[in-house]
Design a protein around this motif. Sequence first.
Motif, short mmCIF file in Angstrom:
data_model
loop_
_atom_site.label_atom_id
_atom_site.label_comp_id
_atom_site.label_asym_id
_atom_site.label_seq_id
_atom_site.Cartn_x
_atom_site.Cartn_y
_atom_site.Cartn_z
N TYR A 77 0.82 -1.21 0.00
CA TYR A 77 0.00 0.00 0.00
C TYR A 77 0.85 1.26 0.00
N ASP A 78 0.32 2.28 -0.67
CA ASP A 78 0.98 3.59 -0.77
C ASP A 78 0.49 4.56 0.31
N GLY A 79 -0.63 4.25 0.91
CA GLY A 79 -1.19 5.11 1.93
C GLY A 79 -2.27 4.39 2.70
N PHE A 80 -2.72 5.06 3.75
CA PHE A 80 -3.66 4.42 4.67
C PHE A 80 -4.70 5.42 5.16
N VAL A 81 -5.90 4.91 5.41
CA VAL A 81 -6.92 5.63 6.15
C VAL A 81 -7.14 4.79 7.40
N PHE A 82 -6.75 5.31 8.55
CA PHE A 82 -6.94 4.60 9.81
C PHE A 82 -8.28 5.02 10.41
N VAL A 83 -9.16 4.05 10.61
CA VAL A 83 -10.47 4.29 11.21
C VAL A 83 -10.38 3.79 12.65
N SER A 84 -10.51 4.73 13.59
CA SER A 84 -10.30 4.36 14.98
C SER A 84 -11.40 4.86 15.91
N ALA A 110 1.65 7.91 3.19
CA ALA A 110 0.71 8.92 3.70
C ALA A 110 -0.40 8.25 4.50
N ALA A 111 -0.94 9.02 5.44
CA ALA A 111 -2.03 8.50 6.26
C ALA A 111 -3.08 9.57 6.50
N ALA A 112 -4.33 9.14 6.44
CA ALA A 112 -5.47 9.98 6.81
C ALA A 112 -6.12 9.33 8.02
N LEU A 113 -6.76 10.15 8.83
CA LEU A 113 -7.26 9.65 10.11
C LEU A 113 -8.76 9.93 10.24
N VAL A 114 -9.47 8.89 10.64
CA VAL A 114 -10.91 8.96 10.84
C VAL A 114 -11.20 8.45 12.26
N GLY A 115 -11.82 9.29 13.06
CA GLY A 115 -12.12 8.90 14.42
C GLY A 115 -13.61 8.95 14.69
N TYR A 116 -14.02 8.19 15.69
CA TYR A 116 -15.40 8.26 16.14
C TYR A 116 -15.44 8.01 17.64
N GLY A 117 -16.39 8.66 18.28
CA GLY A 117 -16.55 8.53 19.72
C GLY A 117 -17.39 9.67 20.24
N ALA A 124 -8.16 10.16 19.98
CA ALA A 124 -7.60 8.99 19.30
C ALA A 124 -6.82 9.44 18.06
N VAL A 125 -7.39 10.37 17.32
CA VAL A 125 -6.72 10.88 16.12
C VAL A 125 -5.41 11.57 16.49
N GLU A 126 -5.42 12.37 17.54
CA GLU A 126 -4.19 13.05 17.93
C GLU A 126 -3.11 12.06 18.35
N HIS A 127 -3.47 11.00 19.05
CA HIS A 127 -2.48 9.98 19.40
C HIS A 127 -1.97 9.28 18.15
N LEU A 128 -2.86 9.01 17.21
CA LEU A 128 -2.42 8.37 15.96
C LEU A 128 -1.45 9.26 15.19
#
Length: 187
Positions: A77-84, A110-117, A124-128
Motif C-alpha cells: 500500500y501507498d497510503g492508509f486511512v486509519f479508522v479508529s 501517507a495516512a489519513a485519520l478517521v475517528g469516532y466517539g 484517538a486521532v491526535e495519538h495516531l
Amino acid sequence: MTELKIAIIAGSTRPGRHSRTVADWVLGRAAGRSGMRYDIVDLTDHPLPLFDEAMPPSFGQYQKAHTKAWAATIAPYDGFVFVSPEYNHSTSAALKNALDYLYAEWQNKAAALVGYGSLGGARAVEHLRLICAELQMATVRQQLSFSMFNDFENFTTFAPAARHDAAATTMFAQLENWAGALKTLRS
C-alpha cells in the motif's frame, strides 16, 4: 504514475464495534476516484497477539508467521486511512498493536485519520498522529470526526451528517497527493 493503493484499516476488533461500518462508509465515498484503488483491511482478519517479536520492528527481522503475513498485507500500500474508535482518550489497543508490529512497511507513506466517539474520536486521532510520525508516515491535515451523539442513531446505527461528504473529498485529495509524492521516495 501507476495506480495508487490505499488501505482503509478498520481499527477495532471488539464485538459490537463500529469501525467496519465507518470503514465501509469511507470506502463508499472513495469509490470511483481516478487512478486510485481503496481496499478495506479489517484487523479482525489479521489476529495479532500482543507484540511478540524478539527484535524491534525497525530491525526488519520478523520471525513469526503472523508478523510476516501482516507485513505482506501492508507493504504493497501507498497510503492508509486509519479508522479508529476513541477508547480511554486514545486509539484502540488492537490498532496500536498492529502499528507496533511493523516499521519499514509504514515508512514514507501517507495516512489519513478517521475517528469516532463521544468527542468525534479527536483524542484517538491526535495519538495516531504521534504514532504515525514516529513510523515516518505523513498524516494529512483533513480528518473525519464522527460523534456518537450526532452521527449514530441511538449510539448504534451509523448515520453520518451530510457535511462529512465534503470533508471526505478533501481528505481523499490530500491523502492521494501525499501518497503520490511519497511514492517517488520509495522508487
